[in-house]
Scaffold this motif. Structure first.
Motif, PDB file in Angstrom:
ATOM      1  N   ILE A 173     -17.083 -40.909  45.171  1.00 36.14           N
ATOM      2  CA  ILE A 173     -17.268 -41.178  46.602  1.00 36.14           C
ATOM      3  C   ILE A 173     -16.730 -40.018  47.425  1.00 36.14           C
ATOM      4  CG2 ILE A 173     -16.556 -42.676  48.512  1.00 36.14           C
ATOM      5  CD1 ILE A 173     -16.456 -44.980  46.405  1.00 36.14           C
ATOM      6  N   GLN A 174     -15.553 -39.534  47.053  1.00 35.80           N
ATOM      7  CA  GLN A 174     -14.949 -38.438  47.790  1.00 35.80           C
ATOM      8  C   GLN A 174     -15.865 -37.210  47.756  1.00 35.80           C
ATOM      9  OE1 GLN A 174     -12.451 -38.757  49.731  1.00 35.80           O
ATOM     10  NE2 GLN A 174     -12.527 -36.622  50.413  1.00 35.80           N
ATOM     11  N   TYR A 175     -16.398 -36.949  46.590  1.00 41.70           N
ATOM     12  CA  TYR A 175     -17.264 -35.782  46.453  1.00 41.70           C
ATOM     13  C   TYR A 175     -18.513 -35.930  47.330  1.00 41.70           C
ATOM     14  CZ  TYR A 175     -19.799 -31.883  44.532  1.00 41.70           C
ATOM     15  OH  TYR A 175     -20.478 -30.691  44.410  1.00 41.70           O
ATOM     16  N   LEU A 176     -19.112 -37.095  47.285  1.00 46.70           N
ATOM     17  CA  LEU A 176     -20.342 -37.296  48.058  1.00 46.70           C
ATOM     18  C   LEU A 176     -20.053 -37.250  49.565  1.00 46.70           C
ATOM     19  CD1 LEU A 176     -23.372 -37.716  47.762  1.00 46.70           C
ATOM     20  CD2 LEU A 176     -23.001 -40.173  47.814  1.00 46.70           C
ATOM     21  N   ASP A 177     -18.870 -37.707  49.938  1.00 54.81           N
ATOM     22  CA  ASP A 177     -18.499 -37.656  51.348  1.00 54.81           C
ATOM     23  C   ASP A 177     -18.389 -36.200  51.795  1.00 54.81           C
ATOM     24  OD1 ASP A 177     -17.895 -38.690  53.809  1.00 54.81           O
ATOM     25  OD2 ASP A 177     -15.737 -38.794  53.411  1.00 54.81           O
ATOM     26  N   GLU A 178     -17.879 -35.356  50.914  1.00 53.13           N
ATOM     27  CA  GLU A 178     -17.701 -33.944  51.264  1.00 53.13           C
ATOM     28  C   GLU A 178     -19.004 -33.148  51.099  1.00 53.13           C
ATOM     29  OE1 GLU A 178     -14.247 -32.505  49.110  1.00 53.13           O
ATOM     30  OE2 GLU A 178     -13.036 -34.195  49.825  1.00 53.13           O
ATOM     31  N   HIS A 179     -19.927 -33.674  50.293  1.00 52.76           N
ATOM     32  CA  HIS A 179     -21.244 -33.027  50.106  1.00 52.76           C
ATOM     33  C   HIS A 179     -22.335 -34.050  50.344  1.00 52.76           C
ATOM     34  CE1 HIS A 179     -18.231 -30.985  47.644  1.00 52.76           C
ATOM     35  NE2 HIS A 179     -18.887 -29.863  47.905  1.00 52.76           N
ATOM     36  N   PRO A 180     -22.530 -34.433  51.601  1.00 53.89           N
ATOM     37  CA  PRO A 180     -23.318 -35.641  51.906  1.00 53.89           C
ATOM     38  C   PRO A 180     -24.787 -35.586  51.492  1.00 53.89           C
ATOM     39  CG  PRO A 180     -22.608 -34.524  53.915  1.00 53.89           C
ATOM     40  CD  PRO A 180     -21.988 -33.785  52.796  1.00 53.89           C
ATOM     41  N   HIS A 181     -25.311 -34.400  51.182  1.00 53.35           N
ATOM     42  CA  HIS A 181     -26.744 -34.360  50.895  1.00 53.35           C
ATOM     43  C   HIS A 181     -27.071 -34.372  49.410  1.00 53.35           C
ATOM     44  CE1 HIS A 181     -27.447 -34.055  55.083  1.00 53.35           C
ATOM     45  NE2 HIS A 181     -26.671 -32.979  55.169  1.00 53.35           N
ATOM     46  N   GLU A 182     -26.040 -34.523  48.596  1.00 54.46           N
ATOM     47  CA  GLU A 182     -26.247 -34.431  47.146  1.00 54.46           C
ATOM     48  C   GLU A 182     -27.158 -35.511  46.568  1.00 54.46           C
ATOM     49  OE1 GLU A 182     -25.047 -32.446  44.432  1.00 54.46           O
ATOM     50  OE2 GLU A 182     -24.909 -30.960  46.042  1.00 54.46           O
ATOM     51  N   LEU A 183     -27.212 -36.661  47.215  1.00 51.99           N
ATOM     52  CA  LEU A 183     -28.095 -37.716  46.673  1.00 51.99           C
ATOM     53  C   LEU A 183     -29.366 -37.893  47.504  1.00 51.99           C
ATOM     54  CD1 LEU A 183     -25.935 -40.698  45.292  1.00 51.99           C
ATOM     55  CD2 LEU A 183     -27.193 -38.983  44.008  1.00 51.99           C
TER      56      LEU A 183
END
Ligand code: ARG
Length: 588
Positions: A173-183
């Protein structure tokens, strides 16, 4: 449709009354079996004679004298030390089968007398992780048990207890929050494969960062706390992982030709609201005790290598809840909200100690008892040809998808070889390749008893000879081909006709379908259904060797009666394979 009394039940009834007429005080089970020497052999007289201190042969002779031969029993005689050999009339065989044939939907299989509610926990992969062969077993065995139980009239509630909660999500979650376009997706429609590769890539990069960057690690840990506290933004990101994973899960289940319904997916997160209450109930009742800050349940017979008791930890000393608290809460939900009488868990045998402790805890808490039982249908490990746990050559766990694709490839080759002769279009070849390939994988899994390990050997699985699904599928397709060639001769039972030995053997086996299904449903043993169907196909092979179905030498009645026998065989194969989740193509 009135239930069909099987031939063995009729014989049983007649023998039981002859036994009580001979020895009025005694009641005895005739213990009827199919036998090589007679249609049925009864062994029950031996135990009865022992109890009554009588000579078994003499007693058997007296019982025989009381049996009236008639519509069903053609002949009965004493054999060996006091067995009874029973021969059935040809007419009774044909008439009983005709009654099954008339019951198109159920083939005379009765509904359970007292159906209840079963909650079955199966097909439970983990979010953001690839599915592997272990998940295959749970899905395949679970799906067969669902079909079989529903067929007997049980109310079945399916629960896919997916791994969608836990500390590992903090990092993601932390990673996706910091890289919001990954998914983000380019297209609105994303394939299962893409979804998984997105998740996998994200998992690997997040992991790398977590292991190398102390500050990210701290932020990730804080996220776990936010997640558990129900922080809306954190939950929203978590939901993205769940949704993306479901796209992948559904694509795999579709490949497996298996219906998995979204509302039945109630993962670990679904029990969050119950965890604190579960702990409180266990602690207040004294079932669980505090030990070094953790809430634990102890068992006299569960000890570690040092001889100390190993507890089930319901709540960790830092206040966190784990796998056990979730499973205990799920039991409360399934028993008190879903009103289950039976809880089934189709889970790897390596989790047996966990379930043993969880079930015992629930029993002590009064959530399980003699009327509400929990059973783990434990399954063994899938092994490679070398007899070691199945791995790729590089030593990695095998992806379920790769394995299914390979099975379908091989099966398509097998199907293609005969395609011209059978007259299959290219589309039919592709479709049959799927049915044969997926069927092969399912059948291999279902045809050995679940607890045993089995070797994953694709060559053997798609072989036309031997105990394989494709052998059964060919048996079915061959019958369909005969029925197509029959012209205006229709399958019709003619009870007046005398039956050849191979017809009798096939017929007696067909009549046991109902008893087999009942037994399989009661013991949750799909492998016994697989064994029954394999024997059925073998009887059919012998029948073909000895009896011509479409022959100019046959009388019209003989042809019709044989068509009737093979058509009932086909319907039984179709129904039985269907219960195992395996398709039966019409042409192969
Ligand atoms: N997700 C788990 C795994 O992959 C299986 C869950 C089994 N069911 C349960 N109620 N614990 O191993």
């Amino acid at each position: 449709m009135a239930p069909v009394t099987s031939l063995s039940d009729s014989v049983n009834q007649q023998l039981s009354s002859a036994i009580s007429a001979t020895l009025p005080e005694a009641s005895a089970d005739p213990l009827l079996r199919r036998s090589d020497r007679a249609d049925f052999q009864a062994n029950g007289i031996l135990a009865l004679a022992k109890k009554a201190k009588a000579n078994p042969r003499e007693l058997a002779t007296q019982v025989v004298a009381k049996v009236e031969s008639g519509d069903v029993i053609k002949d009965i005689e004493v054999s060996g030390p006091g067995f009874l050999n029973v021969t059935i009339t040809d007419r009774a065989i044909t008439e009983t089968l005709a009654a099954r044939y008339a019951d198109t939907a159920r083939l005379g299989v009765p509904q359970a007398e007292r159906p209840g509610t079963t909650v079955i926990d199966y097909a439970q992969p983990n979010v953001a992780k690839e599915m592997h062969v272990g998940h295959l077993r749970s899905a395949v065995i679970g799906d067969a048990v669902v079909q079989i139980l529903e067929f007997t009239g049980e109310s079945v509630v399916r629960r896919h207890h997916i791994g969608d909660w836990g500390t590992q999500f903090g990092m993601l979650i932390q990673y996706l929050d910091e890289h919001p376009h990954e998914l983000d997706h380019k297209d609105t429609q994303v394939s299962g494969e893409e979804a998984m590769s997105n998740l996998d890539r994200l998992y690997k990069t997040a992991r790398k960062l977590f292991d190398s960057d102390e500050e990210f690690k701290t932020r990730a840990r804080r996220r776990v706390v936010d997640l558990q506290a129900g922080d809306p933004k954190t939950l929203a990101i978590w939901q993205k992982f769940v949704d993306e994973s479901k796209i992948y899960f559904f694509s795999v289940f579709e490949k497996l030709d298996m219906e998995i319904r979204d509302p039945d997916i109630v993962g670990e997160s679904g029990y969050n609201d119950m965890l604190a209450e579960t702990c409180r109930l266990l602690e207040e009742s004294g079932v669980a005790v505090r030990s070094e800050g953790a809430l634990c349940v102890f068992f006299d017979d569960i000890k570690g290598p040092d001889g100390n008791k190993v507890p089930l930890i319901v709540q960790k000393s830092d206040g966190g809840y784990g796998y056990a608290a979730t499973d205990l809460s799920a039991i409360r939900d399934r028993v008190f909200n879903l009103k289950a009488n039976t809880l089934l868990y189709v889970v790897d045998a390596r989790q047996s100690l966990h379930f043993k402790m969880v079930f015992e805890t629930a029993r002590r808490a009064g959530w399980l008892n003699d009327d509400v039982k929990a059973i783990q249908l434990a399954f063994g490990t899938v092994l490679g040809k070398d007899g070691k746990p199945f791995k790729t050559r590089e030593g990695e766990t095998v992806k379920l998808v790769d394995l299914l694709d390979e099975a379908v490839d091989r099966a398509t080759t097998v199907v293609r070889e005969k395609a011209e002769k059978v007259g299959l279009t290219e589309a039919e070849i592709v479709e049959n390749g799927q049915y044969v390939g997926v069927g092969a994988v399912k059948y291999a899994d279902l045809s050995t008893s679940a607890v045993r390990d089995y070797k994953f050997d694709l060559d053997q699985m798609v072989s036309l000879n031997g105990d394989t699904s494709v052998y059964l599928q060919y048996a079915y397709a061959r019958i369909q081909s005969i029925l197509r060639k029959a012209g205006d001769a229709r399958p019709t039972a003619h009870p007046d006709l005398a039956l050849a030995p191979a017809e009798r053997a096939l017929g007696l086996h067909l009549d046991q379908f109902a008893a087999t299904v009942q037994e399989v449903a009661e013991a949750y043993e799909p492998h016994k259904l697989a064994a029954y169907l394999y024997q059925l196909a073998s009887h059919l092979t012998t029948f073909y060797d000895q009896c011509q179905v479409l022959s100019a030498d046959n009388s019209r009645e003989l042809t019709e009666n044989r068509l009737f026998l093979v058509d009932l065989t086909a319907r039984t194969l179709h129904k039985g394979m269907g219960l195992l989740g395996i398709r039966t193509p019409e042409k192969l």
